[in-house]
Design a protein around this motif. Structure first.
Motif, PDB file in Angstrom:
ATOM      1  N   LYS A  29      32.445  52.355  52.186  1.00 12.47           N
ATOM      2  CA  LYS A  29      32.932  53.011  53.389  1.00 12.47           C
ATOM      3  C   LYS A  29      33.628  51.984  54.238  1.00 12.47           C
ATOM      4  N   GLY A  30      34.721  52.341  54.827  1.00 12.91           N
ATOM      5  CA  GLY A  30      35.447  51.418  55.689  1.00 12.91           C
ATOM      6  C   GLY A  30      36.426  50.559  54.898  1.00 12.91           C
ATOM      7  N   ALA A  31      37.179  49.776  55.621  1.00 14.47           N
ATOM      8  CA  ALA A  31      38.207  48.954  54.992  1.00 14.47           C
ATOM      9  C   ALA A  31      37.591  47.737  54.309  1.00 14.47           C
ATOM     10  N   PHE A  32      38.072  47.412  53.148  1.00 14.26           N
ATOM     11  CA  PHE A  32      37.746  46.198  52.399  1.00 14.26           C
ATOM     12  C   PHE A  32      36.303  46.108  51.931  1.00 14.26           C
ATOM     13  N   VAL A  33      35.552  47.194  51.965  1.00 10.21           N
ATOM     14  CA  VAL A  33      34.178  47.145  51.506  1.00 10.21           C
ATOM     15  C   VAL A  33      34.124  47.083  49.994  1.00 10.21           C
ATOM     16  N   SER A  34      34.966  47.846  49.333  1.00  8.35           N
ATOM     17  CA  SER A  34      34.900  47.903  47.879  1.00  8.35           C
ATOM     18  C   SER A  34      35.491  46.674  47.217  1.00  8.35           C
ATOM     19  N   GLY A  35      36.311  45.915  47.912  1.00 10.27           N
ATOM     20  CA  GLY A  35      36.842  44.686  47.345  1.00 10.27           C
ATOM     21  C   GLY A  35      37.984  44.884  46.381  1.00 10.27           C
ATOM     22  N   THR A  36      38.637  46.034  46.396  1.00  6.13           N
ATOM     23  CA  THR A  36      39.792  46.243  45.527  1.00  6.13           C
ATOM     24  C   THR A  36      41.035  46.460  46.380  1.00  6.13           C
ATOM     25  N   MET A  37      42.156  46.093  45.803  1.00  7.75           N
ATOM     26  CA  MET A  37      43.460  46.353  46.417  1.00  7.75           C
ATOM     27  C   MET A  37      44.417  46.705  45.295  1.00  7.75           C
ATOM     28  N   SER A  38      45.504  47.351  45.627  1.00  8.63           N
ATOM     29  CA  SER A  38      46.497  47.665  44.616  1.00  8.63           C
ATOM     30  C   SER A  38      47.550  46.562  44.574  1.00  8.63           C
ATOM     31  N   CYS A  39      48.023  46.293  43.373  1.00  9.52           N
ATOM     32  CA  CYS A  39      49.075  45.303  43.166  1.00  9.52           C
ATOM     33  C   CYS A  39      50.398  45.896  43.641  1.00  9.52           C
ATOM     34  N   LEU A  40      51.191  45.096  44.318  1.00 12.73           N
ATOM     35  CA  LEU A  40      52.485  45.560  44.809  1.00 12.73           C
ATOM     36  C   LEU A  40      53.423  45.887  43.644  1.00 12.73           C
ATOM     37  N   LEU A  41      53.305  45.167  42.529  1.00 18.48           N
ATOM     38  CA  LEU A  41      54.239  45.337  41.417  1.00 18.48           C
ATOM     39  C   LEU A  41      53.854  46.471  40.469  1.00 18.48           C
ATOM     40  N   GLY A  43      50.893  48.532  40.872  1.00 20.70           N
ATOM     41  CA  GLY A  43      50.219  49.618  41.568  1.00 20.70           C
ATOM     42  C   GLY A  43      48.786  49.858  41.129  1.00 20.70           C
ATOM     43  N   LYS A  44      48.267  49.085  40.187  1.00 22.45           N
ATOM     44  CA  LYS A  44      46.895  49.265  39.721  1.00 22.45           C
ATOM     45  C   LYS A  44      45.923  48.618  40.696  1.00 22.45           C
ATOM     46  N   HIS A  45      44.759  49.252  40.863  1.00 24.86           N
ATOM     47  CA  HIS A  45      43.722  48.678  41.721  1.00 24.86           C
ATOM     48  C   HIS A  45      42.989  47.609  40.942  1.00 24.86           C
ATOM     49  N   ARG A  46      42.877  46.454  41.545  1.00 25.97           N
ATOM     50  CA  ARG A  46      42.210  45.308  40.930  1.00 25.97           C
ATOM     51  C   ARG A  46      41.225  44.728  41.941  1.00 25.97           C
ATOM     52  N   PRO A  47      40.181  44.052  41.455  1.00 26.86           N
ATOM     53  CA  PRO A  47      39.336  43.300  42.387  1.00 26.86           C
ATOM     54  C   PRO A  47      40.176  42.226  43.068  1.00 26.86           C
ATOM     55  N   LYS A  59      56.725  38.575  54.118  1.00 25.20           N
ATOM     56  CA  LYS A  59      55.330  38.965  54.294  1.00 25.20           C
ATOM     57  C   LYS A  59      54.565  38.630  53.019  1.00 25.20           C
ATOM     58  N   THR A  60      53.304  38.300  53.164  1.00 24.89           N
ATOM     59  CA  THR A  60      52.468  38.031  52.006  1.00 24.89           C
ATOM     60  C   THR A  60      51.951  39.352  51.451  1.00 24.89           C
ATOM     61  N   GLN A  61      52.254  39.602  50.185  1.00 28.10           N
ATOM     62  CA  GLN A  61      51.810  40.814  49.493  1.00 28.10           C
ATOM     63  C   GLN A  61      50.920  40.403  48.328  1.00 28.10           C
ATOM     64  N   MET A  62      49.958  41.254  47.979  1.00 27.68           N
ATOM     65  CA  MET A  62      49.047  40.949  46.886  1.00 27.68           C
ATOM     66  C   MET A  62      49.622  41.450  45.568  1.00 27.68           C
ATOM     67  N   VAL A  63      49.625  40.553  44.566  1.00 29.65           N
ATOM     68  CA  VAL A  63      50.102  40.872  43.224  1.00 29.65           C
ATOM     69  C   VAL A  63      49.096  40.345  42.212  1.00 29.65           C
ATOM     70  N   CYS A  64      49.152  40.854  40.990  1.00 26.88           N
ATOM     71  CA  CYS A  64      48.248  40.415  39.936  1.00 26.88           C
ATOM     72  C   CYS A  64      48.468  38.936  39.638  1.00 26.88           C
ATOM     73  N   ASP A  72      46.605  42.517  32.095  1.00 26.40           N
ATOM     74  CA  ASP A  72      46.272  43.669  31.252  1.00 26.40           C
ATOM     75  C   ASP A  72      45.832  43.218  29.868  1.00 26.40           C
ATOM     76  N   GLU A  73      46.506  42.202  29.304  1.00 29.37           N
ATOM     77  CA  GLU A  73      46.133  41.685  27.984  1.00 29.37           C
ATOM     78  C   GLU A  73      44.752  41.044  28.016  1.00 29.37           C
ATOM     79  N   ILE A  74      44.450  40.296  29.074  1.00 25.69           N
ATOM     80  CA  ILE A  74      43.151  39.642  29.196  1.00 25.69           C
ATOM     81  C   ILE A  74      42.043  40.684  29.318  1.00 25.69           C
ATOM     82  N   LEU A  75      42.264  41.705  30.133  1.00 30.18           N
ATOM     83  CA  LEU A  75      41.261  42.750  30.317  1.00 30.18           C
ATOM     84  C   LEU A  75      41.074  43.582  29.050  1.00 30.18           C
ATOM     85  N   ALA A  76      42.159  43.826  28.301  1.00 29.43           N
ATOM     86  CA  ALA A  76      42.064  44.586  27.054  1.00 29.43           C
ATOM     87  C   ALA A  76      41.286  43.801  26.003  1.00 29.43           C
ATOM     88  N   ALA A  77      41.477  42.487  25.964  1.00 28.21           N
ATOM     89  CA  ALA A  77      40.772  41.653  25.002  1.00 28.21           C
ATOM     90  C   ALA A  77      39.288  41.538  25.355  1.00 28.21           C
TER      91      ALA A  77
END
Length: 80
Positions: A29-41, A43-47, A59-64, A72-77
């Motif tokens: 509940k609330g902002a930043f509690v879950s610890g995930t954000m979406s990648c600007l490039l 769009g997937k939610h990542r920790p 501006k500083t944007q969050m990217v993978c 994606d390759e690391i997570l698939a493996a």
């Protein structure tokens, strides 16, 4: 059809959905509690630990990190 219209009717108190489950699919509940954000490039939610800050149009944007494709390759493996 009349039932579908009833579910999306806006009540006097401002609520719209009567049958929608409460909460977020990302938990917490609330902002930043879950610890995930979406990648600007991609769009997937990542920790937040899998993201890095990158300057985009002053501006500083969050990217993978290291990149969307490599992550994606690391997570698939890592999946059994």
């Amino acid at each position: 059809m009349a039932q579908d219209d009833e579910k999306t009717r806006i009540d006097n108190d401002g609520l719209r959905y009567k049958s929608k489950a409460p909460g977020s699919p990302f938990g917490g509940k609330g902002a930043f509690v879950s610890g995930t954000m979406s990648c600007l490039l991609c769009g997937k939610h990542r920790p937040r630990s899998m993201l890095k800050g990158k300057q985009v149009l002053g501006k500083t944007q969050m990217v993978c990190a290291p990149s969307c494709k490599e992550l994606d390759e690391i997570l698939a493996a890592a999946k059994p």
